[in-house]
Design an enzyme around this catalytic site. Structure first.
Site, short mmCIF file in Angstrom:
data_model
loop_
_atom_site.label_atom_id
_atom_site.label_comp_id
_atom_site.label_asym_id
_atom_site.label_seq_id
_atom_site.Cartn_x
_atom_site.Cartn_y
_atom_site.Cartn_z
N SER A 136 -2.72 2.17 4.46
CA SER A 136 -2.06 1.82 3.25
C SER A 136 -1.05 0.53 3.90
CB SER A 136 -1.12 2.71 2.74
OG SER A 136 -0.32 2.14 1.51
N LYS A 162 -5.97 -0.18 2.02
CA LYS A 162 -5.50 0.21 0.76
C LYS A 162 -4.03 -0.75 0.71
CE LYS A 162 -2.15 3.41 -1.02
NZ LYS A 162 -2.06 5.10 -1.04
N LYS A 164 -0.97 -2.22 -1.33
CA LYS A 164 0.01 -2.03 -2.35
C LYS A 164 0.21 -3.31 -3.23
CE LYS A 164 1.63 1.96 -1.19
NZ LYS A 164 1.76 3.01 -2.21
N ASP A 189 -3.15 0.41 -4.68
CA ASP A 189 -2.01 0.98 -5.22
C ASP A 189 -1.01 0.41 -5.82
OD1 ASP A 189 -0.59 3.28 -5.84
OD2 ASP A 189 -0.60 3.99 -3.53
N GLU A 214 -5.41 2.78 -7.79
CA GLU A 214 -4.48 3.96 -7.93
C GLU A 214 -3.26 3.71 -8.78
OE1 GLU A 214 -3.72 5.22 -3.86
OE2 GLU A 214 -2.39 6.48 -4.38
N ASP A 239 -2.52 9.23 -8.78
CA ASP A 239 -1.70 9.96 -7.65
C ASP A 239 -0.44 10.65 -8.29
OD1 ASP A 239 0.12 10.25 -5.67
OD2 ASP A 239 0.29 8.36 -4.76
N LYS A 263 -1.87 15.01 -2.70
CA LYS A 263 -0.90 14.92 -1.78
C LYS A 263 -0.24 16.51 -1.95
CE LYS A 263 0.47 10.33 -2.15
NZ LYS A 263 1.51 9.23 -2.66
N GLY A 291 -0.79 9.94 1.68
CA GLY A 291 0.25 10.10 2.62
C GLY A 291 1.51 9.83 2.30
C1 NPQ Z 1 1.59 6.57 -2.39
N1 NPQ Z 1 2.07 6.42 0.32
O1 NPQ Z 1 0.22 6.62 -2.01
C2 NPQ Z 1 2.75 6.45 -1.20
C3 NPQ Z 1 3.71 5.94 -1.60
C4 NPQ Z 1 4.86 5.95 -0.74
C5 NPQ Z 1 0.98 5.79 2.19
O2 NPQ Z 1 0.97 4.56 0.28
C6 NPQ Z 1 8.58 7.00 2.20
C7 NPQ Z 1 8.50 8.28 1.84
C8 NPQ Z 1 8.51 5.96 1.83
C9 NPQ Z 1 7.08 8.30 0.99
C10 NPQ Z 1 6.72 4.79 0.81
C11 NPQ Z 1 1.42 5.41 0.77
C12 NPQ Z 1 7.07 5.88 0.86
C13 NPQ Z 1 6.79 7.08 0.35
C14 NPQ Z 1 5.50 4.84 -0.30
C15 NPQ Z 1 5.37 7.09 -0.32
O3 NPQ Z 1 1.97 6.22 -3.32
MG MG Z 2 -0.20 6.55 -4.38
#
Ligand code: NPQ
Ligand code: MG
Length: 369
Positions: A136, A162, A164, A189, A214, A239, A263, A291
């Site tokens: 990501s 992926k 953001k 995402d 996403e 998600d 998740k 994640g």
């Molecule tokens: C998601 N994760 O899928 C999340 C969002 C996310 C890997 O994109 C600290 C703790 C910071 C959890 C930033 C990824 C974070 C977090 C982003 C989760 O939406």
């Molecule tokens: Mg997400």
């Protein structure tokens, strides 16, 4: 039948290798709560995926500590019974707090599996001994910075990228990455950053052959996602909206999602995550493991889950080095774009005591005896 002797909560501060910016904010470090369940000299470990502040979801670390200490632990472990299914059932009478519940249930599950000598992967029904990994990519300063960061992940062997996105950082970023890597599996995402009126902005990314988009809309807007799915060619993947088997079933039935990011923290644990996987497998809905910037403790358990048969897309199960210069466990290292599923009992990894001590900012012990 074995008993739980005590529970330790460890709060650790883990610097990130680079700031991670999403549509909801920027993280420079990970404030992580670890739960340790001690039973007959065996420690079970779990990571609570709540953030320090309620940005991704309503949960946050101080809230998770409070609900664990004041409510969940006293109510579900008063008889000290080490049984993950019993813990799962007893926690149902408390509303919400899935990440706190997941952490407690998983630590109990880990201790229980270690005593039985069974790996989490084996217990959940894993069919693979390694899993395909994606990565990501946060919102960077510039397109040049994006291309440089993506290039480093492509060179490292990641099998899916992926990006953001948010309004103002979407189609240009997607186009730039697609032009540089025409064949790379690519997805986006938005973490809820768009509205029902933004379907044209989201449709503008259709020409770039994305695997999915996403969570474009707010988590409570299932109908908005269903309407959007009719207007864009890119598959919609939920998600934040998916918090249980029931919400997964509803979202699928309503046409709000055609892929699901699972998740365990978001859905209240690995037992619920497995049940969502089973439902999706039956419905022909592909799933992948999300994640939450986990340390090796949370990462190990996610990799076990990602080895189940329905996980047919690469997950956000990146190597330790994606987030941390020093992980709290032995680091997970990418091998040909894959991570090996742990085979030792339980989650299969432990915190390294000296590193745990070094990163700890707060801890507490709850003696149940
Ligand atoms: C998601 N994760 O899928 C999340 C969002 C996310 C890997 O994109 C600290 C703790 C910071 C959890 C930033 C990824 C974070 C977090 C982003 C989760 O939406
Ligand atoms: Mg997400």
């Amino acid at each position: 039948m074995t008993s739980i002797d005590l529970i330790r909560l460890h709060r650790i501060d883990m610097p990130l290798v680079r700031p991670f910016r999403t549509s909801f904010g920027t993280q420079e470090a990970r404030d992580v709560l670890l739960v340790e369940v001690v039973s007959e000299g065996v420690s079970g470990w779990a990571e609570c995926v709540a953030m320090e502040w309620p940005g991704y979801s309503h949960e946050y670390v101080d809230g998770a500590v409070d609900v664990l200490v004041e409510h969940l632990i006293p109510a579900v472990l008063s008889d000290r019974l080490l049984n993950p299914h019993e813990v799962h059932g007893r926690m149902r009478r408390f509303q919400g707090h899935p990440m706190a519940k997941a952490a407690l249930e998983t630590a109990v599950l880990d201790a229980w599996l270690r005593q039985r000598g069974q790996s989490l992967a084996d217990y959940l029904g894993a069919v693979r001994d390694e899993v395909d990994c994606g990565v990501s990519v946060g919102i960077p300063r510039s397109l040049d910075a994006l291309l440089e960061e993506v290039a480093s992940y492509v060179d490292a062997g990641y099998r899916r990228i992926k990006l953001k996105i948010e309004p103002g950082w979407d189609v240009e970023a997607v186009r730039a990455v697609r032009e540089a890597w025409p064949a790379m599996p690519l997805q986006t995402d938005a973490n809820q950053a768009y509205t029902r009126d933004d379907s044209d902005m989201l449709a503008a990314m259709d020409p770039y052959g994305l695997l999915l988009v996403e969570q474009p809309l707010p988590e409570d807007d299932l109908r908005g996602h269903a309407l959007l799915a009719e207007r864009i060619a890119t598959p919609v993947c939920l998600d934040e909206s998916i918090i249980s088997v029931a919400t997964a079933d509803s979202a699928i039935a309503f046409g709000a999602t055609s892929v699901i990011n699972i998740k365990p923290g978001r859905v209240g644990g690995y037992l619920e995550a497995k049940a969502i996987h089973d439902l999706c497998l039956e419905r022909g809905i592909p799933v992948w493991c999300g994640g939450m910037l986990e340390t090796g403790i949370g990462r190990a358990a996610n990799i076990a889950l990602a080895a189940l048969p329905g996980f047919t897309l690469p997950g956000d199960t990146s190597a330790s080095s994606r987030y941390f210069a020093t992980d709290i466990t032995e680091p997970f290292v990418l091998e040909d774009g894959r991570l090996r599923v742990p085979t030792a009992p339980g989650i299969g990894v432990d915190p390294i005591p000296a590193l745990l001590a070094e990163f700890t900012t707060w801890s507490a012990e709850i003696d149940l005896r």
